[in-house]
Motif scaffolding. Sequence first.
Motif, PDB file in Angstrom:
ATOM      1  N   ALA A  53     -67.861  19.956  44.874  1.00 31.28           N
ATOM      2  CA  ALA A  53     -68.529  18.947  44.041  1.00 31.28           C
ATOM      3  C   ALA A  53     -67.670  18.477  42.877  1.00 31.28           C
ATOM      4  O   ALA A  53     -68.095  17.617  42.094  1.00 31.28           O
ATOM      5  CB  ALA A  53     -69.850  19.505  43.512  1.00 31.28           C
ATOM      6  N   GLY A  54     -66.461  19.023  42.741  1.00 32.03           N
ATOM      7  CA  GLY A  54     -65.597  18.643  41.631  1.00 32.03           C
ATOM      8  C   GLY A  54     -66.076  19.148  40.287  1.00 32.03           C
ATOM      9  O   GLY A  54     -65.853  18.504  39.264  1.00 32.03           O
ATOM     10  N   GLN A 113     -63.557  11.484  39.311  1.00 35.18           N
ATOM     11  CA  GLN A 113     -62.787  10.487  38.579  1.00 35.18           C
ATOM     12  C   GLN A 113     -62.785  10.755  37.079  1.00 35.18           C
ATOM     13  O   GLN A 113     -61.805  10.450  36.391  1.00 35.18           O
ATOM     14  CB  GLN A 113     -63.337   9.093  38.879  1.00 35.18           C
ATOM     15  N   ALA A 114     -63.849  11.349  36.581  1.00 36.87           N
ATOM     16  CA  ALA A 114     -63.876  11.722  35.164  1.00 36.87           C
ATOM     17  C   ALA A 114     -62.818  12.783  34.873  1.00 36.87           C
ATOM     18  O   ALA A 114     -62.096  12.708  33.870  1.00 36.87           O
ATOM     19  CB  ALA A 114     -65.262  12.236  34.787  1.00 36.87           C
ATOM     20  N   VAL A 115     -62.720  13.778  35.761  1.00 35.69           N
ATOM     21  CA  VAL A 115     -61.720  14.839  35.583  1.00 35.69           C
ATOM     22  C   VAL A 115     -60.316  14.259  35.652  1.00 35.69           C
ATOM     23  O   VAL A 115     -59.447  14.585  34.836  1.00 35.69           O
ATOM     24  CB  VAL A 115     -61.918  15.934  36.657  1.00 35.69           C
ATOM     25  N   ARG A 116     -60.069  13.377  36.633  1.00 34.09           N
ATOM     26  CA  ARG A 116     -58.749  12.760  36.769  1.00 34.09           C
ATOM     27  C   ARG A 116     -58.431  11.883  35.562  1.00 34.09           C
ATOM     28  O   ARG A 116     -57.309  11.886  35.046  1.00 34.09           O
ATOM     29  CB  ARG A 116     -58.719  11.928  38.058  1.00 34.09           C
ATOM     30  N   ASP A 127     -78.515  13.504  32.682  1.00 33.79           N
ATOM     31  CA  ASP A 127     -78.784  12.379  33.571  1.00 33.79           C
ATOM     32  C   ASP A 127     -77.856  12.325  34.778  1.00 33.79           C
ATOM     33  O   ASP A 127     -77.926  11.403  35.584  1.00 33.79           O
ATOM     34  CB  ASP A 127     -78.700  11.054  32.810  1.00 33.79           C
ATOM     35  N   GLY A 128     -76.953  13.315  34.903  1.00 34.44           N
ATOM     36  CA  GLY A 128     -76.073  13.374  36.057  1.00 34.44           C
ATOM     37  C   GLY A 128     -74.919  12.392  36.022  1.00 34.44           C
ATOM     38  O   GLY A 128     -74.156  12.304  36.982  1.00 34.44           O
ATOM     39  N   ILE A 129     -74.754  11.643  34.921  1.00 26.37           N
ATOM     40  CA  ILE A 129     -73.681  10.656  34.819  1.00 26.37           C
ATOM     41  C   ILE A 129     -72.482  11.277  34.097  1.00 26.37           C
ATOM     42  O   ILE A 129     -72.611  11.762  32.971  1.00 26.37           O
ATOM     43  CB  ILE A 129     -74.151   9.402  34.065  1.00 26.37           C
ATOM     44  N   SER A 130     -71.331  11.256  34.750  1.00 23.32           N
ATOM     45  CA  SER A 130     -70.127  11.836  34.148  1.00 23.32           C
ATOM     46  C   SER A 130     -69.552  10.892  33.103  1.00 23.32           C
ATOM     47  O   SER A 130     -69.674   9.663  33.207  1.00 23.32           O
ATOM     48  CB  SER A 130     -69.092  12.123  35.230  1.00 23.32           C
ATOM     49  N   ARG A 131     -68.884  11.473  32.093  1.00 21.94           N
ATOM     50  CA  ARG A 131     -68.396  10.697  30.957  1.00 21.94           C
ATOM     51  C   ARG A 131     -67.105  11.283  30.407  1.00 21.94           C
ATOM     52  O   ARG A 131     -66.858  12.489  30.527  1.00 21.94           O
ATOM     53  CB  ARG A 131     -69.412  10.751  29.801  1.00 21.94           C
ATOM     54  N   LEU A 132     -66.343  10.425  29.767  1.00 16.99           N
ATOM     55  CA  LEU A 132     -65.390  10.903  28.776  1.00 16.99           C
ATOM     56  C   LEU A 132     -66.147  10.946  27.454  1.00 16.99           C
ATOM     57  O   LEU A 132     -66.880  10.009  27.118  1.00 16.99           O
ATOM     58  CB  LEU A 132     -64.198   9.968  28.638  1.00 16.99           C
ATOM     59  N   ARG A 133     -65.988  12.044  26.739  1.00 19.79           N
ATOM     60  CA  ARG A 133     -66.675  12.175  25.454  1.00 19.79           C
ATOM     61  C   ARG A 133     -65.620  12.219  24.354  1.00 19.79           C
ATOM     62  O   ARG A 133     -64.806  13.149  24.298  1.00 19.79           O
ATOM     63  CB  ARG A 133     -67.531  13.438  25.432  1.00 19.79           C
ATOM     64  N   LEU A 134     -65.628  11.211  23.520  1.00 22.12           N
ATOM     65  CA  LEU A 134     -64.654  11.099  22.444  1.00 22.12           C
ATOM     66  C   LEU A 134     -65.319  11.459  21.127  1.00 22.12           C
ATOM     67  O   LEU A 134     -66.457  11.056  20.870  1.00 22.12           O
ATOM     68  CB  LEU A 134     -64.110   9.671  22.354  1.00 22.12           C
TER      69      LEU A 134
END
Length: 401
Positions: free
Chosen positions: A23-24, A344-347, A369-376
């Motif tokens: 699942a990454g 793609q978030a990890v990459r 919410d299950g949505i991947s993010r970059l968190r700045l």
Amino acid sequence: MPHDRPDDAFAWIDAQRERRDRAGLVRRLSPRPADSPLLDLASNDYLGLARHPEVTAAAAAAAERWGAGSTGSRLVTGSTELHTTLERELADFCGFEAALVFSSGYAANLAAVSALSGRDALIVSDAGNHASLIDGCRLSRAGVAVVPHADPEAVRKALGAAEEDAREEAAEGTGAVPAPRRALAVSDSVFSVDGDAAPLADLAGACRAYGAALVVDEAHGLGVLGEGGRGAVHGAGLAGAPDVVVTATLSKSLGSQGGVVLGPARVIEHLVNTARTFIFDTGLNPAAVGAALASLRLLRREPERAARVRTVAMGLYGRLTAAGLTAVRPDASVVSVRAPSPEQAVRWAADCRAAGLLVGCFRPPSVPDGISRLRLTARGDLTEEQVERAVDVIVKTAPTA
């Protein structure tokens, strides 16, 4: 069914790891060097105080005077004069009667939620709350109603439904008027995933309509929101209210370690006598106390630091969205940028790192919410040149949909 081999007790761990890998979602520790060349937009050092000379000197001085460890629980040998001073100054700064320092923000949340509820209580919890608040609800043994994110009307309905149920139970029994049920609503002031702020004034109104308390986690609000960084609760005019309790961490804006609960003096006295993460935990080490106290005094002296964090956050948001990326408008210091998938978030985060920029990467199950993010995380000590550089890297490495 028994395992074939007696040494296979943890075979289930391998199966779970394989599922995470597919699942990454595998997480790994990445130790950082003392002097990293990376531009840091991943840490929670919002005011840039973790390495401030006054703060590190205060930490060293406290360790030299009081020792490396606190030597015991706060009720035995773990309290020092520094702890008392920090509690007094935190309470005064945030506008509350009293404060109690814990070994972590996590421990402070477990204490506040569990000690102020119990088996006969109701907790109304926001669906976007931090894991420490969720775990406090679980440990409390109270009835828990999880309501939609940032929805005061849902809180009001949950409290009202509980009151109506109590009345019906009384009517079916002796007919006596039921005793008021202990109830509280719990919420982050600023949510850690998207950086949006809770509607605190409306939440307080919903609670007061049913005689419930409001517990607010200011982990991401202290040092950033409110007058001079006094927090979102102070900004909402709720500081010092007899029915409001605030928790916070000392590890974000104050650049140290530890946690605190602030509220009415009788609430703090109750925690001293009942909170298991206070009674049975070793006190916060003196160096962390000294550092937090120095940071707090710096913030008092330089209140413009809080406003600078918000300016940097809005600058990041404006530039990223202008470049076509999807980001959530920040209410405080966290800027959340959507990614197409966990992989793609990890990459994306890895490509940013390779380009000299360190960013956070949030994936399930860390995001509700299950949505991947970059968190700045916007830091008040970032220059305009560094902000431009960060935006340039994020945009150039962004995955295509």
